[in-house]
Design a protein around this motif. Structure first.
Motif, PDB file in Angstrom:
ATOM      1  N   ALA A 184     -25.496  61.398  13.340  1.00  0.00           N
ATOM      2  CA  ALA A 184     -24.414  60.245  13.252  1.00  0.00           C
ATOM      3  C   ALA A 184     -24.633  59.422  14.471  1.00  0.00           C
ATOM      4  O   ALA A 184     -24.603  58.293  14.169  1.00  0.00           O
ATOM      5  CB  ALA A 184     -23.260  60.740  13.410  1.00  0.00           C
ATOM      6  N   ALA A 237     -25.736  55.247  14.158  1.00  0.00           N
ATOM      7  CA  ALA A 237     -24.803  54.190  14.410  1.00  0.00           C
ATOM      8  C   ALA A 237     -25.660  53.387  15.300  1.00  0.00           C
ATOM      9  O   ALA A 237     -25.145  52.200  15.208  1.00  0.00           O
ATOM     10  CB  ALA A 237     -23.637  54.697  15.261  1.00  0.00           C
ATOM     11  N   LEU A 297     -23.656  53.119  10.269  1.00  0.00           N
ATOM     12  CA  LEU A 297     -22.754  54.353  10.150  1.00  0.00           C
ATOM     13  C   LEU A 297     -21.291  53.568   9.788  1.00  0.00           C
ATOM     14  O   LEU A 297     -20.800  52.965  10.648  1.00  0.00           O
ATOM     15  CB  LEU A 297     -22.603  55.062  11.281  1.00  0.00           C
ATOM     16  N   ASP A 302     -17.316  54.104   8.992  1.00  0.00           N
ATOM     17  CA  ASP A 302     -16.269  54.957   9.164  1.00  0.00           C
ATOM     18  C   ASP A 302     -15.445  54.457   7.935  1.00  0.00           C
ATOM     19  O   ASP A 302     -14.710  53.509   7.740  1.00  0.00           O
ATOM     20  CB  ASP A 302     -15.461  54.469  10.587  1.00  0.00           C
ATOM     21  N   TYR A 317      -9.438  53.572  12.973  1.00  0.00           N
ATOM     22  CA  TYR A 317     -10.713  53.030  13.389  1.00  0.00           C
ATOM     23  C   TYR A 317     -10.673  52.637  14.816  1.00  0.00           C
ATOM     24  O   TYR A 317     -11.202  52.852  15.917  1.00  0.00           O
ATOM     25  CB  TYR A 317     -11.389  52.424  12.413  1.00  0.00           C
ATOM     26  N   HIS A 343     -13.283  55.522  17.480  1.00  0.00           N
ATOM     27  CA  HIS A 343     -14.313  55.889  16.540  1.00  0.00           C
ATOM     28  C   HIS A 343     -15.670  56.174  17.377  1.00  0.00           C
ATOM     29  O   HIS A 343     -15.691  56.005  18.537  1.00  0.00           O
ATOM     30  CB  HIS A 343     -14.370  54.547  15.636  1.00  0.00           C
ATOM     31  N   ALA A 363     -20.103  52.629  15.107  1.00  0.00           N
ATOM     32  CA  ALA A 363     -19.792  52.597  13.674  1.00  0.00           C
ATOM     33  C   ALA A 363     -19.034  51.456  13.126  1.00  0.00           C
ATOM     34  O   ALA A 363     -18.592  50.584  13.858  1.00  0.00           O
ATOM     35  CB  ALA A 363     -18.996  53.762  13.458  1.00  0.00           C
ATOM     36  N   TYR A 407     -18.689  58.863   7.793  1.00  0.00           N
ATOM     37  CA  TYR A 407     -17.922  59.646   8.280  1.00  0.00           C
ATOM     38  C   TYR A 407     -16.299  59.251   8.147  1.00  0.00           C
ATOM     39  O   TYR A 407     -15.985  58.130   7.808  1.00  0.00           O
ATOM     40  CB  TYR A 407     -18.027  60.317   9.583  1.00  0.00           C
ATOM     41  N   SER A 419     -17.448  65.114  10.536  1.00  0.00           N
ATOM     42  CA  SER A 419     -16.679  63.704  10.779  1.00  0.00           C
ATOM     43  C   SER A 419     -16.148  63.831  12.122  1.00  0.00           C
ATOM     44  O   SER A 419     -16.458  64.387  13.085  1.00  0.00           O
ATOM     45  CB  SER A 419     -15.705  63.440   9.777  1.00  0.00           C
TER      46      SER A 419
END
Length: 276
Positions: free
Chosen positions: A158, A162, A167, A169, A176, A189, A193, A232, A259
């Motif tokens: 992940a 990113a 990536l 969210d 976030y 976060h 992302a 995620y 996640s």
């Protein structure tokens, strides 16, 4: 196979000689357990699947909803009547958040014939279709889970995505940004992302937006079929819903299963707050 099925098509399929296996996966994070809703009324012939017990392993450093073991998932799906050669249709209350977790998990473990009832139980009832409170006697299925059939990410994957790809969210914008965190002990976060709240994938009736609108939404965030995309959320449930929406839009994507709840289990992982 298209990942969604509408009420009319499902009703017709249920009259076939070998009808779909129906799985009720209603789930309420902060309310009564889904089994209570199931017992008040469900689609005739549907078996209940518990998201916390059947679609996840014990919570811990791997996350609040890590994947179950292949052995545990095999047993759960066989109890629900799932066989390898039968179409499975999953549904929840309306917006497919929980049903998408079942859709993704079944496909990850090797079952290719899985669809989600678009609009869920609410759409079925609104269309005047029959429901029942009786719990069916479900013949055991023969499904055997074989993991790794869909792309998945760990924390390192992940973090890399990113930086080198996109990536997404899938949590609400305020989570976030780190303004609130109602579930996990750390707010914020993964750095790099992009926020794409999963509720933006559906309309007020809980049905998914048309593919062209979903494609437009994700393209504005850089998520296209030409990019490496991952998703995620808090614990891997609503991220599966985002994966389903991306699939409808024709965009392949990998799921970070652990996640945010897995990310913050390692204090060495950086945390970002704000818009970026």
């Amino acid at each position: 196979m298209h990942p969604l099925i509408n009420v009319q098509t499902l009703a017709q399929a249920l009259t076939d000689e070998r009808p779909p296996i129906l799985l009720d996966v209603r789930w309420h994070l902060a309310g009564p357990r889904g089994i209570e809703a199931y017992r008040r009324g469900h689609l005739p012939g549907a078996a209940f699947v518990d998201l916390d017990e059947d679609l996840a392993g014990p919570p811990g450093v791997l996350g609040r909803h890590p994947l179950p073991t292949a052995e545990a998932f095999t047993a759960a799906m066989r109890r629900a009547g799932v066989s390898a050669d039968r179409l499975v249709v999953a549904y929840d209350d309306a917006d497919s958040t929980a049903a998408a977790r079942l859709w993704w998990t079944l496909r990850y473990f090797g079952h290719d014939r899985v669809r989600v009832l678009d609009g869920g139980y609410r759409a079925w009832v609104d269309a005047g279709r029959p429901v029942t409170t009786g719990e069916p006697e479900v013949p055991p299925g023969d499904f055997t889970a074989r993991p790794g059939r869909l792309p998945a990410l760990d924390a390192d994957g992940a973090a890399t995505l990113a930086k080198s790809g996109v990536l997404l969210d899938a949590r609400a914008a305020e989570r976030y940004r780190g303004e609130v965190e109602p579930v996990d002990p750390v707010a914020g976060h993964i750095p790099g992302a992009v926020n794409a709240p999963t509720l933006g994938n559906v309309g007020v009736d809980g049905r998914f937006l048309p593919p062209e609108l979903l494609r437009e939404r994700f393209a504005e965030l850089g998520a296209t079929d030409a990019a490496d995309v991952g998703v995620y959320c808090g614990s891997g449930v609503t991220a599966a819903h985002e994966i389903l929406a991306l699939t409808v839009a024709g965009v392949p994507a990998a799921l970070y299963i652990g996640s945010w709840s897995n990310w913050i289990a390692d204090p060495a992982h950086p945390v970002a707050v704000g818009e970026f």
